[in-house]
Design an enzyme around this catalytic site. Structure first.
Site, mmCIF file in Angstrom:
data_model
loop_
_atom_site.group_PDB
_atom_site.id
_atom_site.type_symbol
_atom_site.label_atom_id
_atom_site.label_comp_id
_atom_site.label_asym_id
_atom_site.label_seq_id
_atom_site.Cartn_x
_atom_site.Cartn_y
_atom_site.Cartn_z
ATOM 1 N N GLU A 99 1.073 -1.507 0.111
ATOM 2 C CA GLU A 99 0.189 0.335 -0.274
ATOM 3 C C GLU A 99 1.374 1.066 -0.053
ATOM 4 O OE1 GLU A 99 -3.467 2.719 3.347
ATOM 5 O OE2 GLU A 99 -2.781 0.028 3.553
ATOM 6 N N ASP A 116 -8.241 1.968 6.952
ATOM 7 C CA ASP A 116 -7.790 1.461 4.779
ATOM 8 C C ASP A 116 -7.615 0.162 4.250
ATOM 9 O OD1 ASP A 116 -9.717 3.901 4.610
ATOM 10 O OD2 ASP A 116 -7.477 6.171 4.974
ATOM 11 N N ASP A 141 -1.723 -1.130 5.437
ATOM 12 C CA ASP A 141 -1.352 -0.619 7.105
ATOM 13 C C ASP A 141 -2.507 -1.426 7.376
ATOM 14 O OD1 ASP A 141 0.881 1.000 5.638
ATOM 15 O OD2 ASP A 141 -0.928 2.606 5.768
ATOM 16 N N ASP A 177 -4.461 -0.514 10.150
ATOM 17 C CA ASP A 177 -6.266 0.362 10.550
ATOM 18 C C ASP A 177 -7.418 0.295 9.346
ATOM 19 O OD1 ASP A 177 -5.104 1.397 7.417
ATOM 20 O OD2 ASP A 177 -4.214 2.972 8.563
#
Length: 663
Positions: free
Chosen positions: A440, A517, A513, A515
């Site tokens: 990402e 997103d 990541d 999180d």
């Protein structure tokens, strides 16, 4: 004695069921959670065989509070009379001898799944103890078995009788009750997962119309979870409706085709939705065949031919038009295909592919006849016209997608710079050794490129979120630059053109990541693989990288914590005065840290993505990634934990559909 002095005295003879305990993976695949549940499936499959051959209509599966599991069926009851040559009871033969059972010929079981007599004895061998109760001929019989190591000699005794077969008393009941205690010295964990068990039992109830399967989990305090019953009078018709529950369907009345040719029985339930992908779920003798086989080939061949003939008959296809492809007719199709076969022969990487050559023409003949009968019925004309019109439009889109794909190939041949600029390829030429990290963002991509071992690791950074392919046509997917780059990097093409043998990287690792997103990007990529490269997942090539959430440093000591439990452990170990860093993204790590924590094969944590339950995975992808808001809102309200601020925890239901195992 030296290794060179290898003689007959060095040959070890394993008696009885000892071999099973020495090499359990040969019989149940592994000693992980999957292997543990395999024990239960073997006993359940024996009960299902009684039901599918018409001898039972009620099965009760219980997970007991003491860690044991039991399965009861109201079938004929296993034989208790003396075996003519072994001179022991039939019950003892079944549960103590490998390759013993009543399924080798077709006299006792016309159709069966499982391991033909290996299953019951293997479960006995890998259990601390087992008790079998038999109810037949107005009598209740019982026999118990035990596995142990003799403390004096060290000799292993596997599944040996701990009591003789005894007659307990009179009874009006009939059937068999098997209760076993998995051996915690064999398995990594002996805790049965309630969701996994319930899902499989529900699936079996759908596949066996009119069979009641009760599931009791004594460990649960919630009454709704403690006792559940599965009974579907509609069988696979109800199953298709369940799979399509969150989709917009074209035909409320499911198309049902059933027939028999010689000894092969075929049942198919078909329902169309407004989506663009095909969802085909096939079974042979209640065994999932995720890799297809001759029964699927026979179905698809017949379906395509009959529907093409109908399209020409009704004028949808003109004389100048080419026939539509099978993929065109199966766009938006959800189908459950069940086939009953004598002596099925399975092949493929997961033994999930039927190989019997005689099954294809039998299925083809049955589907041709029954589908033609369905089309000849005037009340079905409107739906049949809808199906052919949808297929005709799909063919037009497919042709547009082919041109897009061809143009993309030409562009890549003429100017490979767009891909080369993004992809940092591996120097190694062996696909089985190579890994592709889908990373990402450019920042994390830069760290990964610098930190990797370029001999076998390639990096493909994503610039922004890729397209959510659920409810998108193939031409729209191919128009997306991120997916075009990914398809080119993998080398397999997609959809009907997918070729696993052309895969350039045998480990495809999603690295995003930790999180919301990052979780969304993982979901988007998994949806793409599931819809357009499902065999990539089925063959075990897709993984999720597990970056740490925290870095704890005190002096020269550094610890990385991958969850809050590890954080608590390491902070206690560090004591006072430590420095804590919370990683918000992969880009915050320097190349050395990214290698040490996430990319080094000797230290990293990877989760392999597998499809445990294809039908449930299909339904969950629709819920979580489709365009209908209500089912997704209901699902999130039911399963999401809004009190967690650090990570998104995958609900057990979803995790069991796309099972993730640490490796």
């Amino acid at each position: 004695m030296s290794k060179e002095a290898y003689g007959a005295q060095d040959i070890q003879v394993l008696e009885g069921l000892e071999a099973v305990r020495m090499r359990p993976g040969m019989y149940i695949g592994s000693t992980s959670s999957r292997g543990l549940h395999h024990l239960l499936w073997e006993i359940v499959d024996n009960a299902i065989d009684e039901a599918s051959n018409g001898y039972a209509d009620n099965i009760i599966v219980t997970l007991h509070a003491d860690g044991s599991a039991s399965v009861f069926d109201n079938g004929r009851g296993v034989p208790v009379d003396q075996h003519p040559t072994l001179k022991i009871s039939g019950l003892e033969v079944i549960y103590t001898r490998l390759h013993a059972g009543g399924k080798f010929n077709n006299e006792n079981y016309t159709y069966s799944g499982g391991l033909h007599g290996v299953g019951a004895s293997v479960v006995n061998a890998l259990s601390k103890s087992m008790t079998v109760d038999v109810f037949r001929d107005w009598s209740h019989y019982r026999m118990s078995f035990v596995s142990y190591v003799d403390p004096k000699t060290g000799k292993v005794h596997a599944g040996v009788p701990s009591s003789a077969l005894e007659r307990i008393g009179n009874t009006r009941k009939r059937g068999t009750l098997v209760r076993f205690y998995p051996d915690d010295t064999i398995f990594e964990d002996i805790h049965f997962n309630s969701d996994i068990v319930a899902r499989r039992l529900q699936e079996l109830a759908y596949l066996n119309r009119g069979l009641q399967i009760s599931f009791i989990d004594e460990r649960q305090t919630d009454p709704k979870l403690r006792e559940r019953a599965f009974l579907y009078e509609g069988g696979i018709i109800d199953y298709v409706r369940y799979i399509n529950r969150e989709k917009t369907v074209l035909n409320e009345n499911v198309i049902y085709l059933e027939g028999q040719k010689d000894t092969t029985i075929v049942r198919a339930a078909i329902q169309y939705n407004d989506g663009y992908t095909e969802s085909m779920f096939s079974y042979v003798n209640n065994i999932p065949t995720g890799e297809g086989g001759t029964h699927e080939t026979g179905f698809k061949t017949a379906f395509t031919k009959v529907m093409n003939d109908y399209a020409r008959k009704t004028g949808t296809l003109k004389d100048k038009d080419d026939n539509l492809s099978g993929e065109d007719f199966r766009e938006g199709l959800t189908c459950v295909l069940t086939t009953m076969v004598k002596n099925p022969q399975f092949e493929g990487q997961t033994k999930g592919k039927l190989g019997n050559s005689e099954v294809r023409p039998a299925v083809e003949a049955i589907i041709t006849e029954k589908l033609q009968d369905w089309l000849d019925n005037l009340k079905n004309q409107e739906l049949a016209t809808q199906i052919t019109a949808k297929a005709y439009k799909a063919a037009q889109v497919r042709e547009a997608a082919r041109k897009t794909r061809d143009n993309a190939r030409k562009a890549n041949q003429l100017d490979a710079a767009p891909l080369v600029g993004k992809l940092a390829s591996a120097r190694g030429k062996k696909p089985e050794d190579n890994e592709l990290f889908i990373v990402e963002g450019d920042s994390a991509g830069g760290s990964a490129k610098q930190g990797r071992d370029s001999r076998f690791q390639a990096i493909l950074p994503l610039r922004g979120k890729p397209l959510n392919v659920e409810k998108k046509r193939l031409d729209q997917v191919l128009a997306n630059e991120e997916f075009r780059s990914l398809i080119t990097a993998l080398g397999t093409s997609i959809d009907e053109g997918f070729h696993l043998s052309s895969l350039k990287y045998h480990k495809v690792i999603i690295l995003s990541d930790a999180d919301q997103d990052g979780a969304h990007i993982r979901a988007i990529l998994l949806t793409f693989f599931f819809r357009y490269m499902k065999d990539l997942i089925a063959a075990g090539h897709v993984y999720i990288g597990m970056p740490p959430l925290y870095r704890i440093q005190k002096g020269t000591n550094v610890w990385y914590a991958y969850d809050d439990k590890e954080l608590d452990k390491f902070t206690k170990k560090a004591g006072k005065g430590y420095i804590l860093q919370r990683y918000k993204g992969l880009g915050e790590m320097n190349p050395e840290q990214l290698w040490d924590t996430t990319m080094d094969p000797a230290k990293r944590k990877l989760m392999q993505v597998t499809i445990e339950d294809a039908a449930e995975a299909d339904r969950l992808v629709t819920i979580l990634m489709g365009d209908r808001v209500e089912p997704r809102r209901d699902y999130i309200s039911l399963y999401a934990d809004f009190n967690r601020q650090d990570t998104f925890e995958v609900p057990a239901e979803a995790a069991n559909a796309l099972k993730e195992g640490v490796m």
